[in-house]
Design an enzyme around this catalytic site. Structure first.
Site, mmCIF file in Angstrom:
data_model
loop_
_atom_site.group_PDB
_atom_site.id
_atom_site.type_symbol
_atom_site.label_atom_id
_atom_site.label_comp_id
_atom_site.label_asym_id
_atom_site.label_seq_id
_atom_site.Cartn_x
_atom_site.Cartn_y
_atom_site.Cartn_z
ATOM 1 N N HIS A 138 0.829 -1.210 0.000
ATOM 2 C CA HIS A 138 0.000 0.000 0.000
ATOM 3 C C HIS A 138 0.863 1.259 0.000
ATOM 4 O O HIS A 138 2.048 1.210 0.310
ATOM 5 C CB HIS A 138 -0.977 0.033 1.181
ATOM 6 C CG HIS A 138 -0.348 0.014 2.543
ATOM 7 N ND1 HIS A 138 -0.099 -1.149 3.239
ATOM 8 C CD2 HIS A 138 0.089 1.017 3.349
ATOM 9 C CE1 HIS A 138 0.454 -0.861 4.412
ATOM 10 N NE2 HIS A 138 0.588 0.461 4.505
ATOM 11 N N HIS A 142 3.935 7.139 3.773
ATOM 12 C CA HIS A 142 4.876 6.028 3.604
ATOM 13 C C HIS A 142 4.438 5.094 2.492
ATOM 14 O O HIS A 142 3.297 5.156 2.036
ATOM 15 C CB HIS A 142 5.078 5.250 4.919
ATOM 16 C CG HIS A 142 3.864 4.533 5.454
ATOM 17 N ND1 HIS A 142 3.016 5.084 6.386
ATOM 18 C CD2 HIS A 142 3.366 3.300 5.200
ATOM 19 C CE1 HIS A 142 2.057 4.221 6.688
ATOM 20 N NE2 HIS A 142 2.231 3.127 5.971
ATOM 21 N N GLU A 147 7.685 1.095 5.036
ATOM 22 C CA GLU A 147 7.135 0.063 5.916
ATOM 23 C C GLU A 147 7.362 -1.285 5.244
ATOM 24 O O GLU A 147 7.188 -1.408 4.017
ATOM 25 C CB GLU A 147 5.629 0.301 6.104
ATOM 26 C CG GLU A 147 4.936 -0.730 6.990
ATOM 27 C CD GLU A 147 3.439 -0.456 7.184
ATOM 28 O OE1 GLU A 147 2.843 0.294 6.385
ATOM 29 O OE2 GLU A 147 2.864 -1.011 8.133
HETATM 30 CO CO CO Z 1 1.083 1.344 6.316
#
Ligand code: CO
Length: 134
Positions: A7, A79, A130
């Site tokens: 994502h 992020h 991440e």
């Molecule tokens: Co995230």
């Protein structure tokens, strides 16, 4: 080591307004808000087929995205999240390569119930990264 893009996360000042814009204006499939107190955020996932957009709104007084929104009051990209098969092996490899892992270096359980880690944005060209074990 790196798998697919899981994502892209956007910090937003008003989650309901952002979710409505993605659903009604952009015509995307938008999920229900999930409060994640241990991460200091409320999150809505938008399914765009080949990946997801994670809309993040601060939750509580010590939200990790509060300072970001102070600098970017209308919101912004916060992020990117990449998938890995083995998050501990990935962490050890990254540390050996000189990359900084945020927090105490141990994975936390993220928004999908899977272990996640964050890498220092200064080590990755100004982007907070991440990693999620899938
Ligand atoms: Co995230």
């Amino acid at each position: 080591m790196l798998g697919r893009l899981n994502h892209v996360a956007l910090a937003v000042p008003d989650l309901a307004a952002a979710a409505a814009a993605y659903r009604d204006t952009l015509g995307a499939r938008v999920g229900e808000p999930q409060a994640l107190p241990e991460h200091g955020v409320t999150v809505v996932f938008v399914d765009v087929g080949n990946t997801k957009i994670e809309l993040l709104e601060p939750l509580g007084d010590t939200s990790p995205i509060a300072a970001f929104l102070e600098k970017n009051p209308s919101g912004g990209m916060h992020h990117v999240c990449y998938e890995v098969d083995d998050i501990l092996a990935a962490r050890d490899h990254l540390k050996q390569s000189g990359a900084r892992v945020l927090g105490d270096g141990n994975p936390k359980i993220g928004a999908h119930g899977k272990p996640v880690l964050f890498l220092h944005p200064k080590d990755f060209f100004g982007t907070l990264v991440e990693l999620e074990q899938v």
